[in-house]
Design an enzyme around this catalytic site. Structure first.
Site, PDB file in Angstrom:
ATOM      1  N   HIS A 139       0.722  -1.208   0.093  1.00  0.00           N
ATOM      2  CA  HIS A 139      -0.020  -0.005   0.058  1.00  0.00           C
ATOM      3  C   HIS A 139       1.033   1.156  -0.037  1.00  0.00           C
ATOM      4  CE1 HIS A 139      -3.424   2.578   1.195  1.00  0.00           C
ATOM      5  NE2 HIS A 139      -2.501   3.285   2.086  1.00  0.00           N
ATOM      6  N   GLU A 140       1.740   1.472   1.049  1.00  0.00           N
ATOM      7  CA  GLU A 140       2.788   2.421   0.966  1.00  0.00           C
ATOM      8  C   GLU A 140       3.818   2.774  -0.284  1.00  0.00           C
ATOM      9  OE1 GLU A 140       2.016   4.492   3.107  1.00  0.00           O
ATOM     10  OE2 GLU A 140       0.879   3.182   4.394  1.00  0.00           O
ATOM     11  N   HIS A 143       1.556   4.337  -3.045  1.00  0.00           N
ATOM     12  CA  HIS A 143       1.695   5.855  -2.856  1.00  0.00           C
ATOM     13  C   HIS A 143       2.736   6.480  -3.478  1.00  0.00           C
ATOM     14  CE1 HIS A 143      -1.747   6.413  -0.285  1.00  0.00           C
ATOM     15  NE2 HIS A 143      -1.661   5.944   0.769  1.00  0.00           N
ATOM     16  N   GLU A 223      -6.104   6.861  -0.929  1.00  0.00           N
ATOM     17  CA  GLU A 223      -6.332   5.631  -0.138  1.00  0.00           C
ATOM     18  C   GLU A 223      -6.866   4.334  -0.999  1.00  0.00           C
ATOM     19  OE1 GLU A 223      -4.509   5.127   2.629  1.00  0.00           O
ATOM     20  OE2 GLU A 223      -3.819   7.061   2.234  1.00  0.00           O
TER      21      GLU A 223
END
Length: 294
Positions: A139-140, A143, A223
């Site tokens: 997930h990071e 980003h 997100e």
């Protein structure tokens, strides 16, 4: 009360610097072009400086420690996982840090895709399975690959410029109307300076709150896309399992200024409009429906 006092002092400082810069450059404060130029400089200046210093500020905020050489098997696994996922999405290996916090959380920051930082909490490493932690890291990494930090900075710069410019235009009109515009008698063309400061301060606060709705919307939107990016990297079920685990975690301890960068935002808010993260149930539903995977 302290926050209000700091806001007033900050606004006064900005007004003083604003006036000094206008005087030094010879730009008339009554000139819309001059005011817009200064609003752009001040609006984007703070956002860009924050972006350039984001890694240092984030590490100082949480007391994080960058891993130079892995000291144990957990740190080796963490470094290898970040390296593998970074290679998958085509970015340079980010710096990896660990910070002490009981909550399950992680964040990514950095001014460029190839000069970034991924940090995870000790709570995440202790309370998540490897599959769940792998999904959070993905997930990071998503980003970073999506360039979310830079895009957030640009959006923040635009709304900052809008807030500064519109607040001062209206304050200038109000000060001239209420205080009387007596430029020919030696007073500023802005009218009464006290009225100008008071109106500009109130409007900046009000418009700042309204503008935050825009930035918070984008934060929630990114997100969903980072969740989808994680699902593509490690699988949908792993990301869903990670989000379900987050539902049982401690209330995040990170500073409010860090919430937009963390995977686990604060659960309580006056309104979803002002939340940095969508509710976890909505994120899970979005993954199950594949809405952002198309």
């Amino acid at each position: 009360m302290m926050r209000i006092a700091l806001f007033l002092l900050t606004n006064l400082a900005v007004m003083v610097v604003f006036g000094l810069v206008l005087s030094l450059t010879g730009i008339q404060s009554s000139s819309m072009t001059g005011l817009l130029i200064m609003a752009l400089l001040f609006g984007f200046g703070g956002s860009i400086v924050s972006l350039m210093m984001s890694k240092w500020m984030a590490l100082k905020s949480v007391g994080g420690e960058v891993i130079e050489q892995p000291r144990n098997e957990t740190e080796r696994w963490l470094m290898n996982t970040v390296a593998q996922q970074a290679q998958q999405v085509g970015i340079a290996m980010p710096q990896v840090a660990i910070y002490h916090a009981p909550d399950i959380n992680a964040f990514a920051t950095g001014a460029r895709r190839d000069a970034s930082l991924v940090a995870v909490s000790t709570g995440l490493l202790q309370n998540m399975s490897r599959d769940e932690a792998e999904a959070v890291i993905a997930h990071e990494i998503s980003h970073i690959a999506n360039g979310d930090m830079v895009t957030m900075t640009l959006i923040q710069g635009v709304v900052n410029t809008f807030v500064i410019f519109i607040s001062r235009v209206i304050a200038q009109i109000a000060a001239g109307f209420l205080g009387g515009n007596r430029e020919d008698e030696g007073e500023s063309s802005n009218g009464n300076p006290l009225i100008y400061f008071a109106v500009a301060t109130v409007l900046e606060l009000v418009f700042g709150i309204l503008a935050s709705i825009i930035t918070m919307w984008f934060s929630r939107y990114r997100e969903f896309h980072a969740d989808a990016g994680s699902a593509r990297l490690v699988g949908r079920e792993k990301m869903i399992a990670a989000l379900q685990r987050l539902k049982t975690s401690y209330e995040p301890q990170e500073a409010s200024s860090m919430m937009a960068f963390c995977i686990n935002g604060k659960a309580k808010s006056m309104s979803e409009l002002f939340m940095t993260h969508p509710p976890l149930d909505k994120r899970i539903e979005a993954l199950r429906s594949g809405e952002y995977l198309k």
